[in-house]
Write an enzyme that holds these catalytic residues in place. Structure first.
Site, mmCIF file in Angstrom:
data_model
loop_
_atom_site.group_PDB
_atom_site.id
_atom_site.type_symbol
_atom_site.label_atom_id
_atom_site.label_comp_id
_atom_site.label_asym_id
_atom_site.label_seq_id
_atom_site.Cartn_x
_atom_site.Cartn_y
_atom_site.Cartn_z
ATOM 1 N N GLY A 27 68.368 55.874 -8.166
ATOM 2 C CA GLY A 27 68.120 56.824 -9.260
ATOM 3 C C GLY A 27 68.656 58.203 -8.899
ATOM 4 N N TYR B 206 60.887 41.337 5.263
ATOM 5 C CA TYR B 206 62.092 42.123 5.560
ATOM 6 C C TYR B 206 63.307 41.529 4.848
ATOM 7 C CZ TYR B 206 65.708 44.344 8.548
ATOM 8 O OH TYR B 206 66.791 45.051 9.030
HETATM 9 P P1 NAD Z 1 64.547 52.406 13.137
HETATM 10 O O1 NAD Z 1 63.166 51.872 12.966
HETATM 11 O O2 NAD Z 1 64.885 53.054 14.427
HETATM 12 O O3 NAD Z 1 64.904 53.420 11.975
HETATM 13 C C1 NAD Z 1 64.383 53.353 10.681
HETATM 14 C C2 NAD Z 1 64.000 54.761 10.257
HETATM 15 O O4 NAD Z 1 63.536 54.727 8.900
HETATM 16 C C3 NAD Z 1 62.847 55.343 11.091
HETATM 17 O O5 NAD Z 1 63.164 56.656 11.512
HETATM 18 C C4 NAD Z 1 61.655 55.316 10.128
HETATM 19 O O6 NAD Z 1 60.716 56.325 10.428
HETATM 20 C C5 NAD Z 1 62.356 55.523 8.794
HETATM 21 N N1 NAD Z 1 61.590 55.014 7.646
HETATM 22 C C6 NAD Z 1 61.055 53.778 7.483
HETATM 23 N N2 NAD Z 1 60.420 53.708 6.297
HETATM 24 C C7 NAD Z 1 60.572 54.915 5.689
HETATM 25 C C8 NAD Z 1 60.162 55.455 4.443
HETATM 26 N N3 NAD Z 1 59.448 54.734 3.578
HETATM 27 N N4 NAD Z 1 60.513 56.728 4.153
HETATM 28 C C9 NAD Z 1 61.234 57.467 5.010
HETATM 29 N N5 NAD Z 1 61.646 57.015 6.213
HETATM 30 C C10 NAD Z 1 61.312 55.749 6.548
HETATM 31 O O7 NAD Z 1 65.538 51.191 12.847
HETATM 32 P P2 NAD Z 1 67.130 51.084 12.956
HETATM 33 O O8 NAD Z 1 67.439 50.003 13.890
HETATM 34 O O9 NAD Z 1 67.717 52.428 13.181
HETATM 35 O O10 NAD Z 1 67.494 50.567 11.494
HETATM 36 C C11 NAD Z 1 67.987 51.439 10.490
HETATM 37 C C12 NAD Z 1 68.436 50.635 9.286
HETATM 38 O O11 NAD Z 1 69.449 49.702 9.650
HETATM 39 C C13 NAD Z 1 67.316 49.818 8.632
HETATM 40 O O12 NAD Z 1 67.461 49.880 7.222
HETATM 41 C C14 NAD Z 1 67.573 48.416 9.126
HETATM 42 O O13 NAD Z 1 67.103 47.452 8.227
HETATM 43 C C15 NAD Z 1 69.085 48.397 9.250
HETATM 44 N N6 NAD Z 1 69.531 47.387 10.238
HETATM 45 C C16 NAD Z 1 69.407 47.600 11.579
HETATM 46 C C17 NAD Z 1 69.820 46.618 12.477
HETATM 47 C C18 NAD Z 1 69.749 46.796 13.969
HETATM 48 O O14 NAD Z 1 70.173 45.916 14.705
HETATM 49 N N7 NAD Z 1 69.273 47.913 14.485
HETATM 50 C C19 NAD Z 1 70.342 45.417 11.991
HETATM 51 C C20 NAD Z 1 70.425 45.234 10.620
HETATM 52 C C21 NAD Z 1 70.029 46.227 9.748
#
Ligand code: NAD
Ligand code: UDP
Length: 312
Positions: free
Chosen positions: A104, A147
């Site tokens: 949005g 997830y």
């Molecule tokens: P992470 O947990 O370190 O980072 C996620 C961040 O999002 C955190 O800082 C958390 O506080 C914030 N967050 C979560 N919910 C929130 C909300 N409702 N409002 C505001 N902030 C919020 O994880 P990451 O490994 O850095 O992953 C980041 C993204 O990449 C995610 O969307 C994850 O699904 C995707 N991803 C990561 C991997 C991996 O291997 N690390 C693989 C596939 C996808």
């Protein structure tokens, strides 16, 4: 005027590396996070930078940002299995309501939105390696469903906004990524094994360790995301390192590379744990001219160094 980019989840592992990259490229960066799994430490070095701004906010609630926005990178979501099993409702909400709110915002600001999706949309895959046209094998009511299905919904609504509202969108399907700024206690295999090894504690292999993963170093991912954002590719793109290894072999590598005294112990395999996972990156290679550059030995060494420093 500098381009303005909003990075949700910007205080997390991957998000904070994206903040660094966009600052280095000369963008104005707005980082939005509620610290549910991230930490202020990951962005402490950016605070005070004239082109960096932090907004503490839960993106599952209405998102308000003043002024123009050119790009939105939606990375907010718990990402490690132990996090999303602890936070099932928040995970579903941020994938569904959070993505809706940011689409949005993208529509209102005429911004391009890049969604962080995941190899988990393929579930426990029945084809190998996984190509973007594979629809996946996901248990919607299993523990991991919170997830996987949140991300599948996020992809569906992103495509709907693209098709019906003309919002410019990009979708990256990220495969297992590791590197500095992962949390030592996040429960993921790379952080667990390295931290167990440097403390000479038992290495916890789940199941018999024959399940495979393909690990990508965070710098390679950031490069792929940057290229995808600026490309014309409007359908999902896998970004991952196809260098596949079994979990047991990976445990042995980590023990060797840390010169650890740790022994390997076997624990119960979590339910719906995918047996194999390897990205087919033909699309990223051909459309983005991207391929991973960092070999596992190098990336893991940099990650070991990071965790050793944070122990001191
Ligand atoms: P992470 O947990 O370190 O980072 C996620 C961040 O999002 C955190 O800082 C958390 O506080 C914030 N967050 C979560 N919910 C929130 C909300 N409702 N409002 C505001 N902030 C919020 O994880 P990451 O490994 O850095 O992953 C980041 C993204 O990449 C995610 O969307 C994850 O699904 C995707 N991803 C990561 C991997 C991996 O291997 N690390 C693989 C596939 C996808
Ligand atoms: N795993 C393991 N020991 C650990 C943590 C994870 O054997 O201490 C296994 C897990 O069961 C899975 C793989 O390592 O097969 C990768 O797990 P991770 O949590 O990193 O991410 P996933 O790819 O499952 O989302």
């Amino acid at each position: 005027m500098e381009k303005r980019v909003l990075i949700t989840g910007g205080a997390g592992f991957i998000g904070s590396h994206l903040c660094d990259r966009f600052i280095a490229e000369g963008y104005e960066v707005i980082c939005m996070d509620n610290f549910i799994t991230g930490t202020p430490d990951n962005i402490a070095h950016l605070v005070g930078h004239p082109r960096f701004k932090f907004l503490r906010h839960d993106v599952s609630n209405y998102v308000y940002v003043e002024g123009p926005i050119d790009y939105i990178l939606h990375f907010a979501s718990p990402a490690s299995p132990i996090d999303y099993l602890k936070l099932p409702i928040q995970t579903l909400k941020v994938g569904a309501l959070g993505t809706h709110n940011l689409l949005g915002l993208a529509k209102a600001k005429k911004a391009r939105l890049l969604l962080a999706s995941t190899s988990e949309v393929y579930g426990d895959p029945l084809i190998h390696p996984q190509t973007e046209d594979y629809w996946g094998n996901v248990n919607p009511i299993g523990f991991r469903g919170v997830y996987d299905e949140a991300k599948r919904f996020a992809e569906a609504i992103t495509m709907a906004y693209q098709r019906y509202h003309g919002v410019e969108t990009r979708i990256v399907r990220i495969f297992n990524t590791y590197g500095p700024r992962m949390r030592a206690q996040d429960g993921r295999v790379v952080s667990n094994f390295i931290n167990q090894a440097i403390r000479n504690e038992p290495i916890t292999v789940y199941g018999d360790g024959s399940q495979t993963r393909s690990f990508q170093y965070v710098d390679d991912l950031v490069e792929g995301i940057y290229r995808l954002l600026l490309s014309d590719e409007t359908e999902p793109v896998n970004i991952g390192n196809p260098d596949e290894i079994s979990v047991l072999e990976f445990a042995q590598e980590v023990i060797a590379w840390t010169s650890s005294q740790s022994e390997i112990i076997f624990q119960e395999l979590p339910s719906d744990d995918p047996k194999i996972r390897q990205p087919d990156i033909t699309k990223a290679k051909t459309k983005l001219g991207w391929a991973p550059q960092v070999r596992r030995e190098k990336g893991v060494a940099l990650t070991i160094e990071y965790f050793e420093k944070s122990l001191r």
